[in-house]
Scaffold this active site. Structure first.
Site, PDB file in Angstrom:
ATOM      1  N   ASP A 101       1.543 -13.906  10.785  1.00 55.50           N
ATOM      2  CA  ASP A 101       1.973 -12.918  11.778  1.00 55.50           C
ATOM      3  C   ASP A 101       0.756 -12.273  12.431  1.00 55.50           C
ATOM      4  O   ASP A 101       0.604 -11.062  12.441  1.00 55.50           O
ATOM      5  CB  ASP A 101       2.861 -11.863  11.122  1.00 55.50           C
ATOM      6  N   LYS A 124       1.001   3.497   3.576  1.00 52.40           N
ATOM      7  CA  LYS A 124       2.167   2.960   4.256  1.00 52.40           C
ATOM      8  C   LYS A 124       3.376   3.070   3.341  1.00 52.40           C
ATOM      9  O   LYS A 124       3.381   2.556   2.232  1.00 52.40           O
ATOM     10  CB  LYS A 124       1.914   1.496   4.616  1.00 52.40           C
ATOM     11  N   GLY A 164       1.836   6.687  12.188  1.00 55.20           N
ATOM     12  CA  GLY A 164       2.688   5.793  12.960  1.00 55.20           C
ATOM     13  C   GLY A 164       3.992   5.579  12.243  1.00 55.20           C
ATOM     14  O   GLY A 164       4.161   5.979  11.097  1.00 55.20           O
TER      15      GLY A 164
END
Ligand SMILES: *[C@@H]1O[C@H](CO)[C@@H](O)[C@H](O)[C@H]1NC(C)=O
Ligand SMILES: *[C@@H]1O[C@H](CO)[C@@H](O)[C@H](O)[C@H]1NC(C)=O
Ligand SMILES: *[C@@H]1O[C@H](CO)[C@@H](O)[C@H](O)[C@H]1NC(C)=O
Ligand SMILES: *[C@@H]1O[C@H](CO)[C@@H](O)[C@H](O)[C@H]1NC(C)=O
Ligand SMILES: *[C@@H]1O[C@H](CO)[C@@H](O)[C@H](O)[C@H]1NC(C)=O
Ligand SMILES: *[C@@H]1O[C@H](CO)[C@@H](O)[C@H](O)[C@H]1NC(C)=O
Ligand SMILES: *[C@@H]1O[C@H](CO)[C@@H](O)[C@H](O)[C@H]1NC(C)=O
Ligand SMILES: *[C@@H]1O[C@H](CO)[C@@H](O)[C@H](O)[C@H]1NC(C)=O
Ligand SMILES: *[C@@H]1O[C@H](CO)[C@@H](O)[C@H](O)[C@H]1NC(C)=O
Ligand SMILES: *[C@@H]1O[C@H](CO)[C@@H](O)[C@H](O)[C@H]1NC(C)=O
Length: 856
Positions: free
Chosen positions: A663, A567, A546
């Protein structure tokens, strides 16, 4: 080795032809450059505006006194007054200037390179004079008449001053014999032909603009060796090159910088050894920097290039005492402080953005040595080792340090028998992580720390308001505090301590944690990888899972076959702090319903996180019917909600410090192959001290999921409960909180929810695209009541996550008196109601959440 700057210059030189036309050939013909010598009884005044002054593009100004010109092009030595920066004070210096077409260039690339100066610690002002006196002394007299420097020659008959081809400033007598020369008084540099004789040394200036001698580092020549050291007592040597010199001789040994090497001359000037240096195409000089590096600079036609880092060839990046500053730990050139979690450690980075500046600890006070402690750092070496005590065990080694006030740390090196040698340090500079492949022994560092933070607070009460300090007053320390309070510290401190007790107990009422194991490197912390490791793990970042504005996620496989998600955060120096916060927050937390952080990488320009791999990706891919994937049935959705609740509950209740995720949204809920849910991404997390029930923070999160108190009140973990409520609604209704494809009145799910709740038509909004959801309508409506509870406008009326779990498990029920006016609703375009908050709102929504919570 070429520095990045050097590279730039090299690259620039390729465009020489096109740029050279911009050279400023200022009145080349009228300038008179022929003054390499001077006779006695001459005087020069420092005057930045006369016809021998040159102002450079970088702001430096020189006023030439002597100039030894070689030709039309290239470097030439000059001496005179020199300044850089604000030019309020000047040096009398020897420097190189660059001739271009017969005149001196004033371009930045040709800026003067100082290789010697007379008055580093006593800079002079405009109006100062340099005088070659009739007695033969060279005297520098400041504008107010103070003698700033002079050559200290007595009873010699000097007739003149000569600046040689090599940049040596010489006072000679009538037989042309040298009486005094600058080469005998080295500062921080060596030029071709200059010798560093036994007994002489180089000492760096503090910085380019602060010329004062930095007394900490020296490179000195002595009878047996050339060595670079920290001037502590005793000195800590970081580089040493022995000179074979078995005989005492009348000619002392020396090193000389010649084209191609630094040559060592031993007995009777026989060349004994060389350290090779790249051969010079033009002029070179070497300079000792305040970071301890001895770099060689060379003129390369279009700029000065740092061509060689002489000692690094021997020392490696981590071999300097300065690489990571005081107490910093160097791992392949990367710096960290002892213990990753700086909030609970004794060490804090001096500057979060510059880890190489080192770590600060609370100052040691010998008068309070009963509160000293030696904390252990396994597999850590020091840049040097001198055994103070030999053949002893670790406990004796520690004891030796504990009993000595001047000892700040001790390094223990030992073999398989746990018996070894001990090196006591009076000052602690960079430590380095052991590379087990390269050494055959073990090395442990024990750092002495002041056991209680209270001492720093005593000297600085204002710090008590500092949030970072207050969070450091964690539970583990409370027991110590009492010990200290109980012990008699004397009446002097009594009042101060009373204040601290009050502040402390207001902030810290939870004392049941026992002090345990916090002295050791924290177990179970994520592995630190190098960027190269992660390149290998991800097969050169070949499979992207992604991508978002600020990060990309790649699939990787560890050596043991475990799949991971890596990531890669993109180019953000300034988020390093939040990056480490995430590492810190996530790394120490292990729960079935929290995505585990397995490792991280913080190379200079690379920040990466290694997470456990979650096969089914994020929740939003499964509940919004945007793909053709088979949608989740009721039981799966219920399970996901329960898992989220458990994960959040763990964050809120069971961690040592409360963690408000801040979040929560479907993008941050990840699903494994069996659709077990795990909460991910703590990039926005703010540790909420358990004893402080609220924490004020700047606004952050994602619109739609943010609780109304973001606009007014202080923020508690109940903001997560609110976001959780929104996610429940989205899961049950199978749609996003904002759906702009719908009619305006249905666009905002919360309005729709409220309307249908009041009309008791909640069944109407249960996911219509899923038959199983329709079959389980009544349960789905029940779930929506939990959501309503979580969405209460008054955060004190929202349940804790523990209550939610109990309801989900059927142990308790949702109360009946729910308020369905979920407070201020954001309008459909967000801006209208938030009004002036809008700017900040969009700033946070585009930046803060995405930094670390990008895609999976
Ligand atoms: C520079 O100025 C000095 C007086 O300050 C004068 O004697 C000298 O001729 C001047 N040189 C040139 C090249 O103008
Ligand atoms: C500097 O030189 C200029 C021109 O030669 C002269 O007018 C001025 O007075 C001098 N300043 C000082 C401080 O000597
Ligand atoms: C002259 O100035 C220097 C620094 O600029 C100062 O240290 C010194 O005391 C001054 N001397 C006199 C006589 O004022
Ligand atoms: C001055 O230096 C030059 C160049 O190094 C040299 O050739 C010359 O002999 C020296 N003059 C005196 C008087 O030492
Ligand atoms: C000193 O050197 C200069 C030039 O370098 C030369 O002209 C002169 O003859 C020399 N004097 C003696 C005494 O060697
Ligand atoms: C070096 O050795 C010489 C002769 O043995 C001695 O005179 C001198 O003091 C020594 N210098 C240093 C710096 O130890
Ligand atoms: C001293 O050096 C000379 C040669 O330079 C050598 O012959 C002699 O053996 C040396 N003496 C000692 C004691 O090593
Ligand atoms: C250094 O040595 C090399 C090789 O002998 C030579 O080409 C170069 O010109 C020399 N550089 C200087 C500045 O003398
Ligand atoms: C260390 O050595 C001392 C004696 O030198 C001994 O008394 C002590 O028990 C040893 N400690 C450990 C932990 O082995
Ligand atoms: C106290 O803190 C202030 C500001 O944080 C700082 O400027 C000052 O140097 C500190 N004083 C001591 C003694 O640490």
């Amino acid at each position: 080795m070429v520095s990045p700057c050097g590279l730039c210059s090299l690259l620039l030189s390729f465009s020489f032809a096109s740029v050279s036309q911009f050279f400023i050939f200022s009145d080349a013909q009228t300038k008179d450059y022929d003054y390499p010598t001077a006779m006695i009884s001459t005087q020069w005044t420092n005057n930045a505006t006369d016809n021998r002054s040159i102002t450079y593009a970088d702001g430096s100004i020189v006023q030439l006194i002597l100039l030894r010109r070689i030709g039309e092009y290239g470097p030439a030595y000059a001496c005179g007054f020199y300044c850089n920066g604000n030019c309020k004070s000047y040096l009398f210096a020897i420097f190189m200037v660059i001739f271009e077409g017969g005149t001196i260039t004033t371009l930045y690339d040709g800026r003067p390179q100082v290789v010697w100066s007379a008055n580093r610690n006593n800079p002079v002002k405009i109006g100062a004079t340099l005088e070659l006196t009739s007695k033969g002394n060279l005297m520098l007299i400041d504008a107010n008449g103070t003698v700033a420097w002079y050559t200290e020659i007595f009873g010699k008959s000097v007739v003149g001053l000569n600046l040689t081809d090599f940049g040596n400033l010489v006072l000679f007598d009538r037989n042309n014999v040298t009486v005094w020369q600058s080469f005998d008084h080295p500062t921080d540099s060596l030029v071709f032909g200059q010798k560093l004789m036994a007994g002489q040394r180089l000492m760096p200036s503090v910085s380019r603009t602060d010329w004062a001698i930095d007394g900490m580092i020296t490179l000195s020549m002595n009878n047996g060796s050339l060595s670079a050291q920290m001037e502590t007592s005793p000195p800590q040597i970081y580089y040493n090159h022995d000179i074979p010199n078995p005989n005492a001789s009348d000619k002392p040994p020396y090193v000389e910088f010649v084209n191609g090497s630094l040559a060592f001359f031993g007995i009777n000037t026989v060349e004994m050894a060389v350290v090779l240096v790249p051969q010079a195409s033009f002029a070179q000089y070497m300079k000792l920097g305040s970071d301890g590096h001895l770099r060689v600079y060379e003129w390369r036609r279009f700029g000065w290039v740092d061509v060689f880092d002489l000692l690094t060839e021997y020392l490696g990046d981590c071999g300097y005492p300065t690489t990571c500053g005081q107490y910093g730990i160097c791992t392949n050139g990367q710096c960290s402080c002892p213990f990753l979690i700086d909030k609970t450690s004794y060490f804090k980075q001096v500057d979060d953005r510059q880890p190489n500046l080192g770590c600060s600890a609370y100052p040691l006070d010998c008068g309070l040595s009963q509160y000293h402690k030696l904390i252990e750092l396994k597999d850590v070496m020091y840049f040097t080792f001198t055994a103070n005590l030999e053949n002893i065990n670790a406990s004796n080694c520690k004891e030796a340090c504990a009993n000595k006030c001047s000892c700040k740390a001790v390094i223990f090196e030992y073999g398989s028998e746990a018996i070894g040698d001990c090196y006591l340090l009076t000052q602690v500079f960079s430590l380095k992580k052991v590379d087990n492949k390269k050494i055959s022994y073990n090395s442990i560092a024990y750092l002495k720390v002041q056991d209680e933070l209270i001492f720093s607070s005593l000297s600085n009460l204002s710090d008590l308001d500092d949030e970072s300090l207050s969070t450091s007053f964690d539970n583990q320390r409370s027991n110590h505090l009492r010990v200290i309070i109980a012990s008699s510290l004397g009446a002097l401190f009594a009042v101060t301590i009373l204040i601290i007790i009050i502040v402390f107990f207001l902030r810290n009422r939870d004392d049941n944690e026992v002090e345990a194991g916090y002295l050791d490197q924290l177990p179970g912390m994520p592995t630190r990888y190098t960027y190269e490791d992660l390149k290998a793990i991800t097969n050169d970042f070949s499979k992207k899972l992604g991508e978002g504005g600020f990060s990309s996620v790649f699939e990787g496989t560890l050596i043991d076959g475990t799949k991971v998600a890596v990531k890669h955060l993109v180019g953000f120096g300034q988020v390093k702090k939040s990056f480490l916060a995430e590492v810190e927050a996530v790394g120490s937390i292990h729960h079935l319903n929290l995505v585990r952080l397995m490792g991280f990488c913080a190379d200079k320009s690379h920040m990466l996180l290694v997470y456990e791999y979650m096969l089914n990706g994020s929740l939003d891919r499964w509940i919004f019917h945007e793909s053709n994937k088979s949608v989740l049935n009721w039981q799966q959705r219920r399970k996901i909600i329960l898992h989220m609740a458990k994960g959040l509950n763990y964050l809120h209740e069971d961690c040592t410090q409360k963690i408000a995720h801040l979040d929560i949204k479907p993008q941050n809920i990840l699903l494994d192959e069996n659709f077990n849910a795990k909460v991910a991404d703590f990039g926005l997390s703010k540790l909420i001290n358990r004893d402080q029930s609220r924490v004020v923070t700047t606004m952050r999160g994602t619109p739609g999921y943010m609780a109304p108190e973001w606009l007014s009140a202080a923020i508690t973990e109940k903001v997560n409960v609110y976001s959780f409520g929104i996610v429940i609604l989205e899961i049950v209704c199978g749609r996003k909180i904002f759906d702009r494809s719908l009619d305006e009145e249905d666009m905002y799910l919360l309005s729709l929810f409220k309307r249908n709740a009041i009309e008791e038509q909640l069944l109407d909004i249960v996911d219509k695209c899923n038959e199983d959801m329709q079959l389980n309508g009544p349960q789905a409506v029940n779930m929506m009541r939990i959501a309503a509870w979580c969405l209460q406008g008054d955060y004190t009326r929202r349940p804790s996550m523990l209550m939610v779990i109990k309801v989900l498990e059927g142990i308790t029920e949702v109360p009946g008196n729910l308020e369905y006016n979920f407070s201020t609703q954001p309008s459909t375009n967000g801006a209208a109601i938030f009004g002036q908050m809008h700017l900040e709102f969009s700033a946070t929504t585009t930046l803060a959440p995405s930094v670390l919570s990008g895609p999976r």
